[in-house]
Write a protein that holds these residues in place. Sequence first.
Motif, PDB file in Angstrom:
ATOM      1  N   GLY A 175       0.807  -1.217   0.000  1.00 46.77           N
ATOM      2  CA  GLY A 175       0.000   0.000   0.000  1.00 46.77           C
ATOM      3  C   GLY A 175       0.838   1.263   0.000  1.00 46.77           C
ATOM      4  N   ALA A 176       0.526   2.146   0.918  1.00 48.51           N
ATOM      5  CA  ALA A 176       1.256   3.419   0.997  1.00 48.51           C
ATOM      6  C   ALA A 176       2.709   3.217   1.398  1.00 48.51           C
ATOM      7  CB  ALA A 176       0.559   4.358   1.988  1.00 48.51           C
ATOM      8  N   ASN A 177       3.020   2.066   1.966  1.00 48.36           N
ATOM      9  CA  ASN A 177       4.378   1.760   2.414  1.00 48.36           C
ATOM     10  C   ASN A 177       5.157   0.946   1.373  1.00 48.36           C
ATOM     11  OD1 ASN A 177       6.396   1.942   4.397  1.00 48.36           O
ATOM     12  ND2 ASN A 177       5.914  -0.083   5.202  1.00 48.36           N
ATOM     13  N   SER A 178       4.667   0.924   0.142  1.00 47.95           N
ATOM     14  CA  SER A 178       5.283   0.109  -0.910  1.00 47.95           C
ATOM     15  C   SER A 178       6.677   0.622  -1.266  1.00 47.95           C
ATOM     16  CB  SER A 178       4.413   0.115  -2.164  1.00 47.95           C
ATOM     17  OG  SER A 178       3.187  -0.518  -1.932  1.00 47.95           O
ATOM     18  N   LEU A 179       7.510  -0.300  -1.703  1.00 46.19           N
ATOM     19  CA  LEU A 179       8.842   0.034  -2.203  1.00 46.19           C
ATOM     20  C   LEU A 179       8.876  -0.246  -3.704  1.00 46.19           C
ATOM     21  CD1 LEU A 179      11.118  -1.534   0.580  1.00 46.19           C
ATOM     22  CD2 LEU A 179      10.751   0.904   0.157  1.00 46.19           C
ATOM     23  N   THR A 180       9.033   0.778  -4.501  1.00 48.22           N
ATOM     24  CA  THR A 180       9.064   0.604  -5.956  1.00 48.22           C
ATOM     25  C   THR A 180      10.375   1.056  -6.572  1.00 48.22           C
ATOM     26  OG1 THR A 180       8.036   2.777  -6.242  1.00 48.22           O
ATOM     27  CG2 THR A 180       6.560   0.866  -6.144  1.00 48.22           C
ATOM     28  N   ASN A 181      11.154   1.793  -5.824  1.00 47.27           N
ATOM     29  CA  ASN A 181      12.430   2.321  -6.317  1.00 47.27           C
ATOM     30  C   ASN A 181      13.560   1.348  -5.994  1.00 47.27           C
ATOM     31  OD1 ASN A 181      15.029   3.984  -5.424  1.00 47.27           O
ATOM     32  ND2 ASN A 181      14.005   5.122  -7.072  1.00 47.27           N
ATOM     33  N   LYS A 182      14.455   1.132  -6.951  1.00 47.56           N
ATOM     34  CA  LYS A 182      15.553   0.176  -6.766  1.00 47.56           C
ATOM     35  C   LYS A 182      16.417   0.534  -5.569  1.00 47.56           C
ATOM     36  CE  LYS A 182      19.731  -1.632  -9.023  1.00 47.56           C
ATOM     37  NZ  LYS A 182      20.597  -1.565 -10.218  1.00 47.56           N
ATOM     38  N   THR A 183      16.771   1.799  -5.433  1.00 49.90           N
ATOM     39  CA  THR A 183      17.645   2.211  -4.333  1.00 49.90           C
ATOM     40  C   THR A 183      16.957   2.056  -2.990  1.00 49.90           C
ATOM     41  OG1 THR A 183      18.804   3.782  -5.772  1.00 49.90           O
ATOM     42  CG2 THR A 183      18.998   4.110  -3.396  1.00 49.90           C
ATOM     43  N   ASP A 184      15.700   2.448  -2.922  1.00 52.50           N
ATOM     44  CA  ASP A 184      14.967   2.317  -1.661  1.00 52.50           C
ATOM     45  C   ASP A 184      14.833   0.852  -1.255  1.00 52.50           C
ATOM     46  OD1 ASP A 184      14.688   5.046  -1.573  1.00 52.50           O
ATOM     47  OD2 ASP A 184      12.623   5.052  -2.321  1.00 52.50           O
ATOM     48  N   PHE A 185      14.573   0.007  -2.247  1.00 51.70           N
ATOM     49  CA  PHE A 185      14.431  -1.429  -1.948  1.00 51.70           C
ATOM     50  C   PHE A 185      15.760  -2.009  -1.481  1.00 51.70           C
ATOM     51  CE2 PHE A 185      13.970  -5.967  -2.880  1.00 51.70           C
ATOM     52  CZ  PHE A 185      12.706  -6.218  -2.345  1.00 51.70           C
ATOM     53  N   PHE A 186      16.857  -1.613  -2.135  1.00 50.23           N
ATOM     54  CA  PHE A 186      18.180  -2.082  -1.717  1.00 50.23           C
ATOM     55  C   PHE A 186      18.476  -1.642  -0.289  1.00 50.23           C
ATOM     56  CE2 PHE A 186      22.683  -0.971  -1.115  1.00 50.23           C
ATOM     57  CZ  PHE A 186      23.246  -2.231  -1.213  1.00 50.23           C
ATOM     58  N   ASN A 187      18.218  -0.396   0.039  1.00 57.16           N
ATOM     59  CA  ASN A 187      18.473   0.093   1.390  1.00 57.16           C
ATOM     60  C   ASN A 187      17.642  -0.665   2.425  1.00 57.16           C
ATOM     61  OD1 ASN A 187      20.340   1.987   0.490  1.00 57.16           O
ATOM     62  ND2 ASN A 187      18.806   3.599   0.257  1.00 57.16           N
ATOM     63  N   ALA A 188      16.409  -0.985   2.057  1.00 59.05           N
ATOM     64  CA  ALA A 188      15.563  -1.760   2.967  1.00 59.05           C
ATOM     65  C   ALA A 188      16.148  -3.152   3.184  1.00 59.05           C
ATOM     66  CB  ALA A 188      14.149  -1.859   2.401  1.00 59.05           C
ATOM     67  N   LEU A 189      16.698  -3.746   2.142  1.00 59.66           N
ATOM     68  CA  LEU A 189      17.316  -5.073   2.251  1.00 59.66           C
ATOM     69  C   LEU A 189      18.576  -5.039   3.105  1.00 59.66           C
ATOM     70  CD1 LEU A 189      16.875  -6.558  -1.320  1.00 59.66           C
ATOM     71  CD2 LEU A 189      16.277  -7.717   0.800  1.00 59.66           C
ATOM     72  N   VAL A 190      19.373  -3.993   2.950  1.00 59.17           N
ATOM     73  CA  VAL A 190      20.582  -3.849   3.766  1.00 59.17           C
ATOM     74  C   VAL A 190      20.215  -3.889   5.246  1.00 59.17           C
ATOM     75  CG1 VAL A 190      22.413  -2.250   4.440  1.00 59.17           C
ATOM     76  CG2 VAL A 190      21.921  -2.629   2.023  1.00 59.17           C
ATOM     77  N   ASP A 191      19.183  -3.168   5.616  1.00 54.54           N
ATOM     78  CA  ASP A 191      18.751  -3.143   7.017  1.00 54.54           C
ATOM     79  C   ASP A 191      18.096  -4.459   7.427  1.00 54.54           C
ATOM     80  OD1 ASP A 191      19.675  -0.561   7.238  1.00 54.54           O
ATOM     81  OD2 ASP A 191      17.716   0.360   6.885  1.00 54.54           O
ATOM     82  N   GLU A 192      17.316  -5.048   6.527  1.00 57.57           N
ATOM     83  CA  GLU A 192      16.598  -6.278   6.876  1.00 57.57           C
ATOM     84  C   GLU A 192      17.547  -7.442   7.103  1.00 57.57           C
ATOM     85  OE1 GLU A 192      13.307  -7.808   8.272  1.00 57.57           O
ATOM     86  OE2 GLU A 192      13.334  -5.833   7.315  1.00 57.57           O
ATOM     87  N   ARG A 193      18.587  -7.524   6.300  1.00 57.95           N
ATOM     88  CA  ARG A 193      19.562  -8.603   6.491  1.00 57.95           C
ATOM     89  C   ARG A 193      20.251  -8.468   7.844  1.00 57.95           C
ATOM     90  NH1 ARG A 193      20.943 -12.072   2.664  1.00 57.95           N
ATOM     91  NH2 ARG A 193      23.010 -12.396   3.560  1.00 57.95           N
TER      92      ARG A 193
END
Length: 504
Positions: free
Chosen positions: A413-431
């Motif tokens: 929804g409103a919290n979606s990740l569609t940008n490559k950089t934003d998604f990568f940054n989210a993965l860095v933190d999630e790992r």
Amino acid sequence: MSCKKFLDVEPKDFLPPSYYYQTEEQLLYSLAGVYDPLGSLDLYGRHYISRVGIEADEGFYNTSAVVSGPQVYNFTSSDTYVSGFWRELYMGINRANTLLANVDNNLKVNEAIRLQIRGEALFLRGYYYFLLAQNFGAVPLVLQPASSPDDTDIARSPLKEVYEQVLSDMKSAEALVAPIKTFGFGGRVNKSAVRGVLSRVCLYMAGYPLKDLSKYQEASAWAKKVIDDGEAGHMLNPDYTQIFINYAQDKYDIKESIFEVEFWGNGADGFSETGSVGAWIGIYSSNNDIIGNAFGFLNATAKLYRSFEASDVRRDCVVATYIYSATGTKTYYTSTTEASLYTRRVGKYRREWELVFPKSNNATPTNFPLLRFADVLLMYAEAENEVHNGPTTAAVDALNLVRARAHASLFTGANSLTNKTDFFNALVDERSRELCFEALRKPDLIRWGLFIPTMKGTETKMAKDIPGSFYALAYKNVAEKHLLYPIPSRELSLNPALNQNPNW
């Protein structure tokens, strides 16, 4: 008296390879020797998980008495932990080479057994070279058993060549090893483990220093094989904490834990093989009767603690919420000031969960994870994001599966990740949140090109939170040369064909 009629010319003080490797039992004994370095003190038994391979922004060595060593990035090429790490890896490689050269000595041994043993040995050789490449860069590539102590002049092979050998060994192994359900436990090389680690290897080849971006596609494909394997039926354990309780109690959940280093016993006899998981990396305890003695050498950072949402159940598992008294009772932390957060130990390995009694000082039966299904999901999500220049629906779904298990908010929804950089940054933190203290954070940061800025950023935060603290020593000392370990000085003296890594 020197006549051949009287002189027995066959040596009796050792077994040459031509005499051994004749039965299934002998082959399995030899294979056990190839596995053995994984649990050694210099690898996952102790030092690699507490002093050598885990120093990053998630935690730090917590004693002021230690001002030198890899754990605080103040050491030389003569460091015993680094040389021990190198030695154990090459010992495993030589044992694998010897077994691979002799596995077919007796063709009467069941062919299926021989092929499976060959596959496991190939994977382990590849895995040991993978650890060498990660930590030392270009290394000598030795693919035949040592035949003479004089054969020491072996130059370093180019890093790409080492990685290509790792891929070759593991891809060959993938077709030979048994499915994980055949074993029912994660302590032995299985098809899911090979595929998952192949995804990891490809991600490292795609990152620094090789930067072979074509490997993202391969990383995605290998992870997808694990995800789509209906027979193996991999899925996340619904209870994050239970994963680590299982490791402490020799319980196996092969849907979540795909590959692990096994320890068991309490060191009271010659038939147990213990490690220091929970003792060197865990919650400090001086009570051996109830809890088990534990040094608890690693503390978590405030940065790690603050990275979790309040609803995320992982936080209070991985960052300890209490300390033990001398009698084994628990005193819970009440303060969450930035300074107080640096006093908390690693919580995901706890001696209180062990079932083996009497408990031994330093010796624990807790297994150590090498590959979990959550890691496979996150690797798949990362690779998909790179291949498609942005997150696919499948990539977001994989990331959300991990977050849903943790009760963290989902990227929808409103919290979606569609940008490559934003998604990568989210993965860095999630790992970091999902896999902290599993010996993955430091090499992850290096392959992403984030190691030095992340470490220095952590130093800046610690200087603000706890000014003048010795806790920041590692972050102060870290430099570009620490992207690799030095080639051990002993190896340089024995092998004149070797050269040292930059700035060492």
